[in-house]
Motif scaffolding. Structure first.
Motif, short mmCIF file in Angstrom:
data_model
loop_
_atom_site.label_atom_id
_atom_site.label_comp_id
_atom_site.label_asym_id
_atom_site.label_seq_id
_atom_site.Cartn_x
_atom_site.Cartn_y
_atom_site.Cartn_z
N VAL A 44 0.84 -1.20 0.00
CA VAL A 44 0.00 0.00 0.00
C VAL A 44 0.88 1.25 0.00
N VAL A 45 1.95 1.24 0.79
CA VAL A 45 2.79 2.43 0.94
C VAL A 45 3.66 2.69 -0.29
N LEU A 46 4.29 1.66 -0.84
CA LEU A 46 5.20 1.86 -1.98
C LEU A 46 4.51 2.47 -3.20
N PRO A 47 3.30 2.02 -3.56
CA PRO A 47 2.67 2.69 -4.72
C PRO A 47 2.31 4.15 -4.43
N LEU A 48 2.01 4.45 -3.17
CA LEU A 48 1.73 5.85 -2.83
C LEU A 48 2.98 6.70 -2.96
N VAL A 49 4.12 6.14 -2.55
CA VAL A 49 5.40 6.84 -2.73
C VAL A 49 5.69 6.98 -4.23
N HIS A 50 5.47 5.91 -4.98
CA HIS A 50 5.66 5.93 -6.44
C HIS A 50 4.84 7.07 -7.05
N LEU A 51 3.58 7.15 -6.67
CA LEU A 51 2.71 8.19 -7.23
C LEU A 51 3.16 9.58 -6.80
N ALA A 52 3.62 9.71 -5.56
CA ALA A 52 4.06 11.02 -5.06
C ALA A 52 5.32 11.49 -5.79
N LEU A 53 6.21 10.58 -6.13
CA LEU A 53 7.46 10.94 -6.79
C LEU A 53 7.34 11.06 -8.31
N SER A 54 6.29 10.48 -8.86
CA SER A 54 6.11 10.49 -10.31
C SER A 54 5.59 11.84 -10.79
N ARG A 55 6.03 12.21 -11.96
CA ARG A 55 5.57 13.48 -12.56
C ARG A 55 4.33 13.28 -13.43
N ARG A 62 -4.99 5.92 -13.22
CA ARG A 62 -3.57 5.64 -12.98
C ARG A 62 -3.31 5.26 -11.53
N VAL A 63 -3.94 5.95 -10.60
CA VAL A 63 -3.76 5.63 -9.18
C VAL A 63 -4.22 4.20 -8.91
N VAL A 64 -5.39 3.83 -9.40
CA VAL A 64 -5.91 2.47 -9.19
C VAL A 64 -4.99 1.44 -9.86
N ARG A 65 -4.53 1.75 -11.07
CA ARG A 65 -3.66 0.83 -11.80
C ARG A 65 -2.35 0.58 -11.05
N ILE A 66 -1.75 1.64 -10.54
CA ILE A 66 -0.48 1.51 -9.80
C ILE A 66 -0.70 0.75 -8.50
N LEU A 67 -1.76 1.07 -7.77
CA LEU A 67 -2.07 0.33 -6.53
C LEU A 67 -2.28 -1.15 -6.81
N LEU A 68 -3.01 -1.46 -7.88
CA LEU A 68 -3.28 -2.86 -8.23
C LEU A 68 -2.00 -3.58 -8.65
N LEU A 69 -1.18 -2.93 -9.46
CA LEU A 69 0.06 -3.58 -9.90
C LEU A 69 0.96 -3.92 -8.71
N TYR A 70 1.14 -2.99 -7.80
CA TYR A 70 1.95 -3.27 -6.61
C TYR A 70 1.33 -4.38 -5.77
N ALA A 71 0.02 -4.38 -5.64
CA ALA A 71 -0.64 -5.44 -4.86
C ALA A 71 -0.42 -6.80 -5.51
N LEU A 72 -0.52 -6.86 -6.82
CA LEU A 72 -0.32 -8.14 -7.50
C LEU A 72 1.12 -8.63 -7.37
N ASP A 75 1.75 -8.70 -3.00
CA ASP A 75 0.84 -9.55 -2.23
C ASP A 75 0.65 -10.93 -2.85
N VAL A 76 0.81 -11.03 -4.16
CA VAL A 76 0.71 -12.34 -4.82
C VAL A 76 2.11 -12.88 -5.11
N GLY A 77 2.94 -12.07 -5.78
CA GLY A 77 4.26 -12.53 -6.19
C GLY A 77 5.19 -12.83 -5.04
N VAL A 78 5.44 -11.82 -4.21
CA VAL A 78 6.40 -11.99 -3.11
C VAL A 78 5.86 -12.95 -2.05
N ILE A 79 4.62 -12.73 -1.62
CA ILE A 79 4.08 -13.61 -0.57
C ILE A 79 3.95 -15.04 -1.09
#
Length: 196
Positions: A44-55, A62-72, A75-79
């Protein structure tokens, strides 16, 4: 030839490192399950940082897409791969101890199941569209079942082992979080575009 030699040296070292890490985590009640919770928080935190740093513009899509990509991916890949496949397949005794179970031959199957989903989570980096939907729905279904199983073990058997009790919260959150994000992505037209 040099690469094979290097792999032969590194593989036993890596497995010894993982075994020692799991032994330590199994001995420190509660700390091991905190890793799963930390991954969930990072998803949850990393995509928010990604969005904050992105121009790039922060559109709803885009916000939903980035949140979903990080979750996948997290939460799926790493876990699935790092915290499911590796412990159950290579360190079944330590994994069973952290869950509060006796070692079982089924751990090998569960490990490969988790690893398969983990690979799908990592593939979401390159594949989009309905692949995200299938990966998210399938993992959510599994995580809802895992959450129910952990609740059942806690209530009926008093199993408060770290990877049984504390994963109720991470597994349950991941299932619901992914379903919410998949729904929002759908509402934004995400599954209609190719490579979303």
């Amino acid at each position: 030839m040099r690469r094979e030699s290097y792999l032969k040296q590194c593989t036993p070292r890596f497995l010894a490192f993982m075994r020692e890490a799991l032994d330590r985590l199994a001995g420190e009640r509660g700390s091991s399950a905190m890793i799963d919770l930390a991954i969930v928080v990072l998803s949850v935190v990393l995509p928010l940082v990604h969005l904050a740093l992105s121009r790039a513009p922060r559109t709803k899509e885009r916000v939903v897409r980035i949140l979903l990509l990080y979750a996948l991916v997290l939460d799926v890949g790493v876990i699935g791969f790092v915290f499911g496949f590796i412990p159950h397949v290579f360190f079944p005794d330590q994994a069973a101890k952290m869950i509060g179970w006796s070692p079982s031959p089924f751990q090998f199957e569960v490990g490969f199941h988790d690893g398969a989903w983990g690979i799908l989570g990592f593939l979401c980096i390159w594949l989009g569209g309905l692949f995200w939907l299938a990966t998210g729905l399938g993992w959510s279904f599994f995580m809802l079942g895992a959450t129910y199983g952990h609740i059942h073990q806690t209530v009926t058997d008093g199993n408060y082992a770290p990877y049984n009790f504390l994963t109720i919260f991470s597994d349950g959150f991941v299932a619901i979080w992914l379903l919410v994000l998949l729904y929002l992505h759908y509402r934004c037209g995400g599954f209609q575009r190719r490579g979303s």
